[in-house]
Write an enzyme that holds these catalytic residues in place. Structure first.
Site, short mmCIF file in Angstrom:
data_model
loop_
_atom_site.label_atom_id
_atom_site.label_comp_id
_atom_site.label_asym_id
_atom_site.label_seq_id
_atom_site.Cartn_x
_atom_site.Cartn_y
_atom_site.Cartn_z
N HIS A 1 -3.21 -5.05 -2.46
CA HIS A 1 -1.91 -4.44 -2.17
C HIS A 1 -0.91 -4.77 -3.29
O HIS A 1 -0.26 -3.87 -3.85
CB HIS A 1 -1.40 -4.95 -0.83
CG HIS A 1 -0.01 -4.49 -0.49
ND1 HIS A 1 0.24 -3.54 0.47
CD2 HIS A 1 1.21 -4.84 -0.99
CE1 HIS A 1 1.54 -3.32 0.54
NE2 HIS A 1 2.15 -4.11 -0.32
N GLU A 2 -0.81 -6.06 -3.62
CA GLU A 2 0.13 -6.47 -4.66
C GLU A 2 -0.33 -5.99 -6.04
O GLU A 2 0.49 -5.68 -6.90
CB GLU A 2 0.28 -7.99 -4.65
CG GLU A 2 0.85 -8.54 -3.35
CD GLU A 2 2.22 -7.97 -3.01
OE1 GLU A 2 2.98 -7.65 -3.94
OE2 GLU A 2 2.53 -7.84 -1.81
N HIS B 1 1.00 -2.59 -6.71
CA HIS B 1 2.37 -2.61 -7.24
C HIS B 1 2.37 -2.97 -8.73
O HIS B 1 3.06 -2.35 -9.55
CB HIS B 1 3.21 -3.64 -6.48
CG HIS B 1 3.47 -3.30 -5.05
ND1 HIS B 1 3.88 -2.05 -4.66
CD2 HIS B 1 3.40 -4.05 -3.91
CE1 HIS B 1 4.04 -2.03 -3.33
NE2 HIS B 1 3.75 -3.23 -2.86
#
Length: 419
Positions: free
Chosen positions: A21-22, A25
């Site tokens: 998820h990170e 980003h």
């Protein structure tokens, strides 16, 4: 032993999901030349770290997630060094910021989809749709019979072996591996045929003929009556049940052996397509029903029976993952990880701070407001002051934190376990 192996593997799978998820980003921010300075797995004290270029990578002591630091996420951030102003995130085009903030959830959707395809393609799974076609072989025996469905409370009443009479299967001495060959002298070859005869025999003395280790045996028992959802009903969950969906029929108290199959890489694409649609619809239904589940969570904490449809924490999901691996239900364990990825992905897109969806919503609000002011001939009001939104953000954090604590407490004191 296998339970703890399953717990460990499932926990690692969750950590990888949150790290990706990170990473979503970070990778999208790098693509648009934004400055990224840190990428860490875990929280708390740093165990180790290293630097590659301008980014510090590391692992922290508490493996409860991950985080990435993108310089200048909002105008109020004071982490922009001289010369880095053009690379601050808040200065980038709206579409770029939207992609960066949505990339975390996109990674969950991508990972969930790949896992779902891989499960269908390579992992043997039981297809519940084939249950009517399988032979009436006993997989498990119910200790007692669930007699009633509480429609008014949207709850299935679970029997207590300590106080409820034994199921007809238990009374008949049936065991896993037995194959039912006749009901009241009528030969049966399929599960649907056998089930129909049992449902019609409710309340009457019934002779069950079964084969065990090659030898034919018989037992005569009274088939109890119980409330069950009609076979032609389209009810998906307990919450959907209405009085018109219920009928009183005979129940033997057994579950079938459903052969496990592998769809293969080609057929898995179609199954994955429908699976993703089901996941998305199911996630929105779950989010919609969270408020009505809170009283049930509290009831479980104070000692009442845990409703299996109540939300679970990461701890509860990891525990279930361990139980599934212990039972060699690898496809179901992977499916649980898929469900969590879709849930986290959609949840993070809710338009609330501090979630990613909150940042996206504010960015688009700024653009719409600027456009509207321009049409009215008024000066651009500029960027939203995030400091003024902090009280609301703290309220959201408090609510989410309380809900997390509630599910965690329920999973510790009264966990959901496999039957």
């Amino acid at each position: 032993m296998m339970f703890w192996v399953g717990v460990l593997v499932f926990a690692i799978g969750l950590i990888i999901s949150l790290a990706l998820h990170e990473a979503g980003h970070m990778w999208s921010a790098q693509l648009f030349k934004m400055k990224v300075t840190r990428f860490f797995i875990g929280f708390g004290p740093t165990l180790f770290s290293f630097r590659r270029g301008e980014i510090e990578y590391g692992v922290k002591a508490i493996p409860a997630g991950a985080f990435v630091k993108i310089v200048g996420m909002v105008p109020q951030d004071d982490d922009v060094e001289p010369g880095d102003e053009p690379r601050a995130m808040w200065r980038q085009a709206l579409w770029k910021r939207t992609i960066v903030m949505a990339a975390g959830s996109a990674m969950h959707f991508a990972l969930g989809t790949v896992l779902l395809w891989g499960t269908f393609a390579f992992v043997p799974f039981s297809n519940a749709a084939q249950v009517d076609e399988v032979r009436p072989e006993v997989a498990s025996i119910s200790e007692c019979t669930t007699a009633k469905i509480q429609v008014e409370n949207k709850k299935q009443v679970v029997c207590d072996p300590a106080t409820s009479p034994p199921s007809a299967a238990k009374a008949a001495g049936l065991q896993p591996g037995d194959v039912i060959t006749a009901v009241n002298g009528t030969p049966v070859t399929g599960w649907a045929q056998m089930s129909g005869l049992i449902r019609a025999a409710g309340g009457r003395s019934t002779t069950i003929t079964f084969e065990r280790a090659g030898a034919s045996q018989t037992a005569t028992v009274t088939i109890p009556l119980a409330e069950k959802v009609k076979q032609d009903s389209d009810v998906q969950t307990v919450e959907d049940i209405t009085p018109d969906d219920i009928e009183t029929v005979g129940v033997l108290g057994i579950s079938p052996v459903i052969p496990k199959t592998v769809a293969g890489p080609g057929a898995a694409f179609g199954l994955t397509y429908h699976g993703v649609i089901d996941m998305v619809q199911g996630t929105f239904e779950s989010l919609k029903r969270i408020p009505e589940k809170i009283p049930l969570l509290w009831a479980a904490i104070v000692g009442e029976e845990r409703d299996p449809e109540t939300p679970i924490s990461v701890l509860g999901a990891t525990r279930l993952g361990g139980e599934l691996v212990e039972r060699q239900e690898y496809a179901v364990a992977l499916n649980l990880l898929v469900v969590l990825n879709f849930f986290i992905g959609i949840f993070n897109l809710l338009p609330l701070l501090p979630l990613d969806g909150g940042h996206i919503a504010i960015s688009w609000f700024e653009r719409v407001r600027s456009w509207l002011y321009a049409r009215l001939g008024r000066p651009d009001p500029g960027r939203v002051d995030y400091f003024k939104l902090m009280p609301l953000t703290y309220v959201v954090i408090l609510i989410f934190g309380a809900f997390t604590l509630l599910t965690l407490t329920a999973d510790i004191l009264n966990p959901i376990t496999l039957n």
